[in-house]
Design an enzyme around this catalytic site. Structure first.
Site, PDB file in Angstrom:
ATOM      1  N   GLU A  27       0.659  -1.306   0.018  1.00 14.90           N
ATOM      2  CA  GLU A  27       0.018  -0.064   0.087  1.00 14.90           C
ATOM      3  C   GLU A  27       0.765   1.295  -0.111  1.00 14.90           C
ATOM      4  OE1 GLU A  27      -2.722   0.958   2.965  1.00 14.90           O
ATOM      5  OE2 GLU A  27      -3.606  -1.102   2.924  1.00 14.90           O
ATOM      6  N   HIS A  72      -4.673   7.014  -0.525  1.00 12.53           N
ATOM      7  CA  HIS A  72      -3.761   5.773  -0.274  1.00 12.53           C
ATOM      8  C   HIS A  72      -4.465   4.685  -1.455  1.00 12.53           C
ATOM      9  CE1 HIS A  72      -7.360   4.468   1.928  1.00 12.53           C
ATOM     10  NE2 HIS A  72      -7.092   3.436   1.760  1.00 12.53           N
ATOM     11  N   HIS A  74      -5.116   0.900  -2.771  1.00 14.77           N
ATOM     12  CA  HIS A  74      -5.778  -0.565  -2.416  1.00 14.77           C
ATOM     13  C   HIS A  74      -5.008  -1.425  -3.470  1.00 14.77           C
ATOM     14  CE1 HIS A  74      -9.653   0.601   0.083  1.00 14.77           C
ATOM     15  NE2 HIS A  74      -8.429   1.014   0.596  1.00 14.77           N
ATOM     16  N   ASP A  85     -10.278   3.154   7.041  1.00 16.61           N
ATOM     17  CA  ASP A  85     -10.433   4.034   6.309  1.00 16.61           C
ATOM     18  C   ASP A  85     -11.081   5.290   6.547  1.00 16.61           C
ATOM     19  OD1 ASP A  85      -8.413   2.835   4.566  1.00 16.61           O
ATOM     20  OD2 ASP A  85      -9.731   2.213   3.072  1.00 16.61           O
TER      21      ASP A  85
END
Ligand SMILES: [Zn+2]
Length: 145
Positions: A27, A72, A74, A85
């Site tokens: 990630e 971010h 995935h 999240d």
């Protein structure tokens, strides 16, 4: 923080997609900063702790008046925010981008602080001077005072 966000600079989005792709299958996570209402900067935690998720590392970054949210990746390709999240979203602005594998220009989505999908325009602008790093220097520097 209450400022209206007009969109994200195309170069900033491109940076996010490239960094996410190069981090794959791990990630990637960073914070988003605006200049004049446009997201122009991404800051990434320098020390990535291997014991916690990339998203949790974001809590170590300084919050500036220009912080608008987070980004971010995935690696699974899912674009929906997880419960963790959304807990992050609620604490750090109103604009949160999730990018998913294969990290192309359509594999991302933007959410508000409660995890509802929101629109984010991609803008073709020249990024001239970043207000963000100037602010952070003023806050954390102090060598010249
Ligand atoms: Zn996530």
């Amino acid at each position: 923080m209450k400022k209206k966000i007009k969109g994200i600079a195309r170069d900033a989005l491109k940076f996010v997609l490239e960094v996410s792709a190069s981090s794959h299958p791990k990630e990637f996570a960073g914070m988003l900063y605006e200049t004049d209402g446009i997201i122009t900067d991404i800051d990434v935690p320098i020390t990535q702790s291997s014991n916690v998720s990339a998203v949790m590392n974001l809590f170590m970054l300084p919050v500036s008046p220009h912080t608008v949210g987070s980004v971010h990746s995935h690696p699974s390709g899912a674009l929906q925010p997880s419960d963790a999240d959304i807990r992050l979203f609620m604490q750090s602005g109103n604009c949160h981008i999730i990018v998913g594998y294969p990290y192309d220009t359509t594999s991302w989505a933007c959410y508000d602080r409660i995890g509802d999908r929101r629109k984010l325009d991609v803008l073709d602008i020249e990024i001239e001077e970043s207000a963000v790093y100037k602010d952070i220097q003023e806050t954390f520097g102090g060598e010249d005072d």
